[in-house]
Design an enzyme around this catalytic site. Structure first.
Site, PDB file in Angstrom:
ATOM      1  N   SER A 187      43.644 -54.368  43.520  1.00  0.00           N
ATOM      2  CA  SER A 187      44.756 -55.315  43.445  1.00  0.00           C
ATOM      3  C   SER A 187      45.677 -55.279  44.656  1.00  0.00           C
ATOM      4  CB  SER A 187      45.579 -55.060  42.171  1.00  0.00           C
ATOM      5  OG  SER A 187      46.145 -53.768  42.197  1.00  0.00           O
ATOM      6  N   LYS A 223      53.588 -54.270  36.236  1.00  0.00           N
ATOM      7  CA  LYS A 223      53.886 -54.511  37.647  1.00  0.00           C
ATOM      8  C   LYS A 223      55.142 -55.371  37.810  1.00  0.00           C
ATOM      9  CE  LYS A 223      49.041 -54.176  39.102  1.00  0.00           C
ATOM     10  NZ  LYS A 223      47.867 -54.871  39.654  1.00  0.00           N
TER      11      LYS A 223
END
Length: 767
Positions: free
Chosen positions: A674, A717
């Site tokens: 990611s 996140k």
């Protein structure tokens, strides 16, 4: 006859009946003083037994019997510094009317005890019966002096009182029985008591003889050990202990409610036990096995609370927020109420530490009115921890599941399997595989423990698991569970939790009265921002506990003190800020961007730096990166090379420029795809000279064609970006569906850029 101020000789453990001549050894000072006084004043004294021979010296009348024997000193045989030995002749029994105690001597007032004797045919019959009993006793006890007793039977005129005195003195040995005979005023009753005493001794002798005969029939020459064991067995049989043990187990088996096939096995083991020596090692193994079979609950069941409104209130009382989790639990309970059984998969709460996974399971048990038990699976590597050890092993016991069922005492507790992702495996077995049967509703109605060796029904147990991540849970086991994510709390949720739960809890723990501490929401916000960095509230609770300790110290010195914690005085209580450098926005920088990462303890922000210098086109990757992350970096470099013309970059620079990509903190391992978007951004920034906005964070996997792919952990996140003050986040377009998982107050205050390609990222990230 009346005796006044007669000295008392307190006897420990024995005395002599009237008309007896005997030696008496006197050692205690108080007794020697009594003998000396008697010698100086006619030679008479009162012999009285102490009720308890353990007492060093009688102090009150409660220490002595109320009837004694008047005696006179015939002679003194010896007198030393340690003891005096006298020859005494007992005269008659006397009833004590008064006692006078001093440190040196005891005096008594007493009067002769009158005895009654009918002297009729019944008296004669009792006399003859007593003689017969004495004869029987003499056959087993050679110490009985029959010659002295024969003189009574040869007399025409018998002194029955003297007869009972001689017999009792010779035969009755136990102090309480001797005293009872002495105090009895009826001669006929005296003889009855003597006969009863002899009969008891004869029964003991007969029992000993039966035991000896039984042992002799079974023992062989030279088998000493076998002889001793059989003698113990015979004694137990005579006392009825074997029968009692067997009956006790039969009653327990019947009362336990175990199924018929299990009861048959228990009875078979009990039959084996009855044939063994009580001291055999195998006997103790069977007893342990039968105890487990009888102690484990088979039918006992608690009544569930079926009021879903009350259940919801309990969940709300114990936890703030977590609405999705609470709704799922209430749905689960509603289905269980309608069907009467636990339908559906096992619940598994997954999330970072400190978000309330364990405590919410305790609340489920309270909402259901069920017993709550917790099994920690962290570090379990042996399959036998779950399934138990076979009985062939020394010290074998059942596994954790059966052990906890015994602790619960019912067949329908709430059983928390904590840290199920922390189980390991080695050459001793795979405990995760053993858990498959426990957690499968199609199998756990007949779970078989290696120790128990019989099927046990776990279908009514409400199993709930917790884990920090699902990566380490084997797929077959994970397939049996419904994973419910507990991602973490927003700042507003943490403030509410601190206000409603944490402060009150810690004030009570530290003995601080209500109202002694005031903390504003702004202060809580600063504690969360500058002193903690977490998804849960565990560190927040520690900081509140620190404040409480400081306040407790003030209260000791001033009980009326009151602490108002503000943003300005917070440092007095918590010291220097712990996360000051990590918070806030970073300036716009060439070759540096802020990415977002997921960890087992929640989301974190991740700086990615790139620098260029003259070289040969080599690439350096540092920061303890994993293989997947290194591949993402190389993919990002190739992507930037392919876009060089579009962004005005001279392609020849790549051949003459070395690229160094670094991801702080270097000691922390990092991996995953990611960060691809972030790396492509910092490389483009480094080659194009355009700064990356410090107000933007980004996440996403990148392809060689520049497409941005979906990632996981969006909620964590996003919360990490929100914590550090970032209000603009670039995410993959494919993650749009996951925005609903983000708390509304966070979602409303942030700008989300949905990127389909790297061009979308560059348009919003590069200044």
């Amino acid at each position: 006859m009346q005796y006044n101020n007669i000295p008392v000789l307190a006897m420990r453990g024995n005395f002599f009946f009237p008309n007896i001549r005997a030696k008496v050894e006197v050692a205690r000072d108080i007794s020697r003083n009594a003998v000396k006084f008697a010698l100086d004043n006619g030679g008479k004294f009162l012999m009285v037994s102490q009720i308890s021979g353990a007492k060093a010296s009688p102090k009150t009348s409660a220490d002595l019997y109320t009837v004694g024997v008047v005696a006179e000193i015939a002679s003194v045989e010896s007198a030393t510094s340690e003891a005096t030995v006298i020859v005494a002749r007992t005269l008659e029994a006397a009833n004590i009317t008064n006692l006078t105690f001093s440190d040196k001597i005891i005096f008594a007032n007493a009067e002769t005890l009158e005895y009654t004797c009918n002297n009729d045919l019944e008296t004669r019959a009792l006399f003859e019966t007593t003689l017969k009993y004495i004869g029987k006793l003499a056959e087993t006890d050679s110490s009985i002096n029959k010659l002295e007793l024969q003189s009574f039977s040869s007399n025409v005129s018998i002194d029955y009182l003297a007869f009972t005195n001689v017999v009792a003195n010779e035969i009755v040995t136990r102090l309480a029985d001797r005293q009872s005979v002495l105090e009895e005023s009826s001669v006929e009753t005296r003889m009855e008591k003597i006969c009863a005493y002899i009969e008891g001794n004869l029964e003991i002798s007969r029992a000993e003889k039966r035991i000896q005969n039984r042992v002799k029939q079974q023992v062989q020459d030279g088998q000493k050990e076998y002889y001793l064991r059989e003698q113990m067995k015979a004694i137990s049989a005579e006392l009825g202990e074997d029968a009692n043990e067997r009956q006790e187990y039969l009653d327990r088996i019947k009362q336990s409610g175990m199924p018929e096939d299990v009861a048959q096995k228990a009875n078979k083991e009990l039959s084996r036990l009855s044939k063994m020596s009580p001291t055999s090692p195998d006997a103790s193994v069977i007893r342990n096995y039968l105890d487990w079979l009888c102690d484990v609950p088979w039918t006992k069941e608690t009544t569930d609370n079926k009021n879903l409104i009350q259940a919801r209130n309990v969940l709300d009382e114990d936890h703030y927020g977590l609405e999705k989790i609470k709704d799922r639990i209430i749905e689960y309970l509603a289905v269980m109420q309608l069907t009467g059984k636990l339908n559906g998969p096992i619940l598994c709460f997954v999330g970072p530490p400190g978000v309330g996974k364990t405590s919410i399971v305790r609340s489920i048990a309270r909402a259901l009115d069920r017993k709550y038990l917790r099994v920690s699976l962290g570090g379990v590597r042996d399959e036998a921890e779950i399934r138990g050890h076979r009985r062939t092993y020394v010290g074998a016991i059942p596994g954790k599941i059966i052990y906890m069922m015994k602790q619960a005492g019912c067949i329908n507790p709430v059983l928390l399997l904590d840290e199920i992702d922390k189980m390991g495996k080695d050459n001793r077995g795979d405990p995760a595989s053993a858990m498959l049967e426990v957690l499968d509703p199609e199998q756990n109605f007949s779970f078989t423990d290696h120790f128990m060796e019989v099927p046990y029904d776990l279908s009514k147990v409400l199993f709930v698991c917790t884990a920090n991540a699902t990566d380490d849970i084997p797929e077959p086991l994970l397939d049996r569970m419904e994973v419910i994510e507990l991602s973490g709390y927003t700042e507003l949720e943490k403030i509410e939790i601190a206000n409603k739960f944490l402060l009150k809890k810690n004030m009570a723990l530290h003995g601080i009265p209500d109202g002694a501490i005031e903390i504003s929401n702004e202060t809580y916000a600063k504690i969360i921002e500058r002193y903690t960095s977490e998804s849960g509230v565990r560190n927040l609770e520690r900081e509140i506990a620190t404040i409480c300790r400081k306040v407790a110290l003030k209260l000791v010195n001033d009980s009326a003190a009151k602490a108002v914690i503000t943003v300005d005085n917070l440092r007095e209580y918590l010291g220097q800020e712990k996360h000051k450098d990590e918070m806030g926005l970073i300036p716009d920088t060439v070759g540096s961007a802020r990415g977002l990462a997921w960890t087992r303890v929640g989301g974190v922000t991740l700086n990615v730096d790139a620098t260029l210098f003259q070289g040969k086109g080599e690439v350096q990757l540092t920061g303890n990166l994993g293989d997947v992350m290194k591949e993402s970096a190389r993919t990002a470099i190739s992507l930037v090379k392919s876009l060089a013309d579009e962004y005005g970059i001279d392609k020849t620079r790549f051949e003459k420029t070395d690229i160094h990509i670094h991801v702080p903190e270097g000691a922390v391992p990092k991996d995953g795809p990611s960060a691809g978007v972030t790396m492509a951004t910092v490389i483009m920034s480094a080659f194009s000279g355009r700064p990356v906005s410090g107000k933007v964070a980004m996440t996403g996997e990148i392809t060689l064609r520049g497409k941005v792919l979906a990632i996981g952990g969006l909620r964590e996140k996003t919360l990490a970006a929100y914590r550090v003050g970032i209000r603009k986040v670039i995410i993959p377009k494919d993650n749009e569906k996951d925005l609903d998982e983000i708390p509304k107050e966070v979602r409303d205050s942030m700008e989300f850029v949905l990127a389909e390609s790297i061009a979308d990222v560059y348009n919003h990230a590069l200044v």
